[in-house]
Scaffold this motif. Sequence first.
Motif, PDB file in Angstrom:
ATOM      1  N   ASN A   1      -3.914   8.547  -3.150  1.00  0.00           N
ATOM      2  CA  ASN A   1      -3.367   9.895  -3.300  1.00  0.00           C
ATOM      3  C   ASN A   1      -3.960  10.858  -2.258  1.00  0.00           C
ATOM      4  O   ASN A   1      -5.096  11.271  -2.361  1.00  0.00           O
TER       5      ASN A   1
ATOM      6  N   VAL B 217       6.030   8.704  -0.383  1.00  0.00           N
ATOM      7  CA  VAL B 217       5.197   7.505  -0.219  1.00  0.00           C
ATOM      8  C   VAL B 217       5.353   7.032   1.219  1.00  0.00           C
ATOM      9  O   VAL B 217       6.481   6.832   1.692  1.00  0.00           O
TER      10      VAL B 217
ATOM     11  N   SER C  67      -7.843   6.436  -5.457  1.00  0.00           N
ATOM     12  CA  SER C  67      -6.828   5.374  -5.377  1.00  0.00           C
ATOM     13  C   SER C  67      -6.894   4.510  -6.631  1.00  0.00           C
ATOM     14  O   SER C  67      -7.862   4.568  -7.390  1.00  0.00           O
TER      15      SER C  67
ATOM     16  N   LYS D 293       0.856  -1.183   0.000  1.00  0.00           N
ATOM     17  CA  LYS D 293       0.000   0.000   0.000  1.00  0.00           C
ATOM     18  C   LYS D 293       0.894   1.236   0.000  1.00  0.00           C
ATOM     19  O   LYS D 293       1.766   1.380   0.853  1.00  0.00           O
ATOM     20  N   PHE D 294       0.707   2.092  -0.985  1.00  0.00           N
ATOM     21  CA  PHE D 294       1.465   3.335  -1.114  1.00  0.00           C
ATOM     22  C   PHE D 294       0.526   4.507  -0.794  1.00  0.00           C
ATOM     23  O   PHE D 294      -0.349   4.826  -1.594  1.00  0.00           O
TER      24      PHE D 294
ATOM     25  N   VAL E 263      -2.254   2.397  -4.624  1.00  0.00           N
ATOM     26  CA  VAL E 263      -1.732   3.757  -4.456  1.00  0.00           C
ATOM     27  C   VAL E 263      -2.901   4.671  -4.099  1.00  0.00           C
ATOM     28  O   VAL E 263      -3.869   4.768  -4.858  1.00  0.00           O
TER      29      VAL E 263
ATOM     30  N   VAL F  27       0.385   8.234  -0.848  1.00  0.00           N
ATOM     31  CA  VAL F  27       1.126   9.394  -1.345  1.00  0.00           C
ATOM     32  C   VAL F  27       0.720  10.582  -0.488  1.00  0.00           C
ATOM     33  O   VAL F  27      -0.449  10.960  -0.447  1.00  0.00           O
TER      34      VAL F  27
ATOM     35  N   ILE G  46       2.199   6.295 -10.983  1.00  0.00           N
ATOM     36  CA  ILE G  46       3.479   5.660 -10.652  1.00  0.00           C
ATOM     37  C   ILE G  46       3.823   4.615 -11.706  1.00  0.00           C
ATOM     38  O   ILE G  46       2.974   3.824 -12.125  1.00  0.00           O
TER      39      ILE G  46
END
Length: 577
Positions: free
Chosen positions: A76, A53, A113, A33-34, A74, A36, A84
């Motif tokens: 945001n 991140v 996401s 899981k990123f 990801v 941002v 990405i």
Amino acid sequence: MGASPALMGFVLLTVLSLCLLPESVLAITRHYKFNVELKNVTRLCHTKTLVSVNGQFPGPRIVAREGDRLLIKVVNHAQHNISIHWHGIRQLRSGWADGPAYITQCPIQTGQSYVYNFTIVGQRGTLWWHAHISWLRSTLYGPIIILPKRGIPYPFAKPYKEVPIVFGEWFKSDTEAIINQALQTGGGPNVSDAYTFNGLPGPLYNCSAKDTFKLKVKSGKTYLLRLVNSALNDDLFFSIANHTLAVVEVDAVYVKPFETETLVITPGQTTNVLLETKPHYPSATFFMTARPYVTGLGTFDNSTVAGILEYEKPLKFIHSGNSIKKLPLFKPILPPLNDTNFVTNFVNKLRSLGSAQFPANVPQNVDKRFFFTVGLGTSPCPRNQTCQGPNGTMFEASINNISFVMPTTALLQAHFTGQSNGVYAPDFPTSPLIPFNYTGNPPNNTMVSSGTKLVVLPFNTSVELIMQDTSILGAENHPLHLHGYNFFVVGQGFGNFDPNKDPAKFNLVDPIERNTVGVPSGGWVAIRFLADNPGVWFMHCHLEVHTSWGLKTAWLVLDGKLPNQKLLPPPADLPKC
């Protein structure tokens, strides 16, 4: 009481059947899981808010094995649009997960996401991930470490330890403001304030002794250093004082190992090297340094990042009272800033391993040939504005004199839904419309045309592409990156490519296979690849300033006839523009 023969037989059968299972069963799905998000980071005595991140700078490393599936969510939380890119991952039939904004996807908007879903097929080594929209990759990046399948060794001695070292570029100012201002004025953007190893600039910069990357090693051991150049705009030389490095892999492809004191690495490239430490405690410390290889006429950050290689003291030395600070410090000697000779000799040593297990499947026959000029140019200054480009114009960059205009919707979606009208034209020229003496005196007219034009390839086309640097506004080394593919670098040279003489010298046996190649300053490079991956694949200079100026295009590879030769449909959560 012993186990019954029937039970023993069952256990043996189970073990045997596990051994006989197809490799894919041993592969696993890994979830990341990123988030941002913004983060305050201090370097060079100056704090700035940057996009990160998970609050990490540089970003987290991704570790997987060949054959694994990755699901990377990801989310945001930043005010910028985000996408990405998983640099160097083949993305076979999974182009929706490649990541370049407006090419394979619309960016992830604030509060939204997207799950990047892809499988690592036939690749092992070091790659990396980075933001692929505007200049956000200056702080959004991290390594991808792909281990071989279980039970498959490296084609070199197993290292004692593995260490990723990611080269970066640090800007005190906000990089979005820097490129936005440059695009408005038409001039060159401000340069960085420092280079970094794993986010740390090191003791040669003001106020940075505490922010120094230290590699602590034991005597008599072998370390695998996984090097990545994530700098925005600079090729970099790298060396460790009094130590030799053995190059064993580039861009996640094994090479015939060779030793070197110094290596050069362009933005976008990775290089794995073996570092053999000294057999006995050396009673010294050693600098590792990187600084730019410079070919263009523009300004550049003429500074040096240093890290420290520090040997662990044996017990008998610990009581001798000698502190690290009193030990002699050795510094490497890097090549001169413009040492194209060194760079040429270095890249000529790179050869694919080409073993039975890791063959170099170079296309021997060519279906389609392309000749692309790459370089700089200009466009007229808008009315009622003063511009800071050459002679009051605006800087541009182009391939075959076409500066690529980014669409406002994703090219892959437009292609997949059959709604390409008004989004892109499928007529990118196969060679320059007006040939000239590419590396001689530049033409008086340096104006470029612009458009969103793609190269269209039928599935399984065997491609040969010559990329030719030009002397317009100065010859320069351009690191060209192709998404969705590796390619073989079958030849290169200086001056203008000669189609009658040069192909006879091509290496079609064991050329280096990679995803990013430096087009030599004032020269040309020849690559070959098989278009076996359907989708829309971005190709661009990995000097971010040149990409911003338009040195980019995309290849549209059509579906094949068989089901496993077709692009899969888009995921339900694909971001909308």
